[in-house]
Design an enzyme around this catalytic site. Structure first.
Site, PDB file in Angstrom:
ATOM      1  N   ARG A 233       5.049  -2.303  29.737  1.00  0.00           N
ATOM      2  CA  ARG A 233       4.194  -2.608  30.877  1.00  0.00           C
ATOM      3  C   ARG A 233       3.583  -1.323  31.422  1.00  0.00           C
ATOM      4  NH1 ARG A 233       4.187  -6.855  29.009  1.00  0.00           N
ATOM      5  NH2 ARG A 233       4.734  -8.885  29.923  1.00  0.00           N
ATOM      6  N   GLU A 262      -5.094  -4.340  34.134  1.00  0.00           N
ATOM      7  CA  GLU A 262      -5.621  -4.955  32.911  1.00  0.00           C
ATOM      8  C   GLU A 262      -6.506  -6.139  33.268  1.00  0.00           C
ATOM      9  OE1 GLU A 262      -2.408  -5.905  30.263  1.00  0.00           O
ATOM     10  OE2 GLU A 262      -1.798  -3.808  30.048  1.00  0.00           O
ATOM     11  N   HIS A 281      -3.462  -4.019  24.828  1.00  0.00           N
ATOM     12  CA  HIS A 281      -2.279  -4.870  25.032  1.00  0.00           C
ATOM     13  C   HIS A 281      -2.206  -5.966  23.967  1.00  0.00           C
ATOM     14  CE1 HIS A 281       0.733  -6.108  28.386  1.00  0.00           C
ATOM     15  NE2 HIS A 281       1.246  -6.293  27.176  1.00  0.00           N
TER      16      HIS A 281
END
Length: 307
Positions: A233, A262, A281
Site C-alpha cells: 500500500r 491512486e 498497482h
C-alpha cells in the site's frame, strides 16, 4: 411478496465469469470502472445489496447505512484498508478478504521490480534504443549473497521469501503475527531490518500504526544504496522522503506498484525520476489472479450469507 433477487454490488465494472457463475441466485449490479464513494452510496440506496464485493474505491459508514440488508463486504483481493472495518463491526456486517488469491501475482511483481532496480533494466533498455552501448561503464547490483528485508510475512511475503531464498539472498522478515516460519526466513525486529538489509520489500497491510513506515528517520537507518520495493500500500511510504533519499543516493532505486493517492495524478514528483520505477498497482492483476480473487470474494460472501 417481491420475487426480486437479492443484490450483490460490485464496486467495479466486471467480475470473472467463474465468480459470476456462483452468484446465479443473486442480481449482480456493477458500479463501473472508477466509482466514487458517493456513487457507491447512491447504488446502495437504490439496490439495498446483501453483499458488496469491493474492487475499487472505498466503502464507508455512509454506504453501509444506505444498505440496511447488507450482511457482508468481501474484498476482491487481500487488502481491506479501503473498507471501514470499525463501522462494519458496529453494524454487524462481516468483512472478508480473498487471502492468498493473488499471492503469486504480487510476489512475482515484487521480484520483477527488485530485479529491474538491481539490473537497471529500464535505463539500459532506453539507452540501447537510443543507440548507446554502455558495457564499459555500467555496473549492476548482484543480489546473490545480499540481504533482503521483508515487512509482512503473509501469503505474498512468504512466497516472495521463497523466491528470494532460491536466488541466494539472505531473507530477514518482520511480522509480529507470523508463526511457523520456514527456516530460511530469519525473524528479526525492525531495527535489524533497517540496519542489515540491502533491499526492502513491503508486504504488510496499511494500518494507522504503520502509515509512513518508510520515512526520513527509517531511511536514514538503512544502508546507503538500499533498494526499496513496494507492492503493498502506498501509504506505507512517505513519498517526499523517499524521493529525497533517491536523489541523495541513500536509496539506490525504488520499484513502486502502489501510491498514497491512486490513480496517480499528473504531474507527480516521481515522474521523470530515472531511479524510481513505477507500475499502476497491477501486481495482483493477472488473468489467473483475476479469476482467483473473484471466485474467492464470491465464495467468502456466499459463506456468510449461508449462515
Amino acid at each position: 411478496m417481491s420475487s426480486r433477487k437479492p443484490v450483490f454490488l460490485i464496486t467495479g465494472a466486471d467480475l470473472a465469469p467463474q465468480a459470476l457463475a456462483l452468484l446465479g441466485d443473486y442480481e449482480v449490479v456493477y458500479a463501473g470502472k472508477t466509482p466514487t464513494e458517493a456513487d457507491i452510496v447512491a447504488l446502495c440506496k437504490q439496490h439495498d445489496p446483501v453483499a458488496i464485493i469491493v474492487r475499487y474505491s472505498k466503502v464507508g459508514a455512509a454506504a453501509m447505512d444506505a444498505a440496511p440488508s447488507l450482511k457482508v463486504i468481501s474484498k476482491h483481493g487481500s487488502g481491506t484498508d479501503t473498507i471501514d472495518k470499525a463501522a462494519a463491526a458496529q453494524r454487524g456486517i462481516q468483512v472478508k478478504a480473498a487471502v492468498g488469491a493473488n499471492a503469486a501475482a504480487v510476489a512475482e511483481q515484487a521480484l520483477a521490480l527488485l530485479l529491474a532496480c538491481a539490473k537497471s533494466v529500464v535505463q539500459l533498455n532506453e539507452r540501447m534504443h537510443a543507440g548507446h552501448w554502455d558495457k564499459a561503464t555500467h555496473k549492476s547490483v548482484e543480489l546473490a549473497g545480499r540481504t533482503v528485508g521483508l515487512i509482512g510475512l503473509g501469503a505474498i511475503g512468504l512466497r516472495f521469501a521463497r523466491m528470494a531464498d532460491a536466488m541466494g539472498l539472505r531473507v530477514l522478515g518482520f511480522d509480529p503475527y507470523a508463526k511457523d516460519l520456514p527456516d530460511y526466513v530469519h525473524s528479526v525486529d525492525l531495527e535489524t531490518i533497517w540496519r542489515e538489509s540491502d533491499a526492502l520489500s513491503l508486504h504488510c497491510p496499511l494500518t494507522s500504526d504503520n502509515a509512513k513506515l518508510i520515512n526520513v528517520n527509517t531511511l536514514a537507518q538503512c544502508k546507503r544504496g538500499v533498494i526499496v520495493i513496494n507492492t503493498a500500500r502506498g501509504g506505507l511510504i512517505d513519498e517526499d522522503a523517499l524521493l529525497q533519499a533517491v536523489r541523495d543516493g541513500q536509496v539506490h532505486s525504488a520499484g513502486l506498484d502502489s501510491f498514497a493517492v491512486e490513480p496517480m495524478t499528473a504531474p507527480h514528483p516521481f515522474h521523470g525520476e530515472p531511479r524510481i520505477l513505477l507500475s499502476p498497482h497491477i501486481g495482483g492483476v493477472t488473468s489467473d489472479a483475476y479469476v482467483n480473487m473473484g471466485v474467492g470474494a464470491a465464495k467468502n460472501a456466499l459463506a456468510v450469507l449461508a449462515n
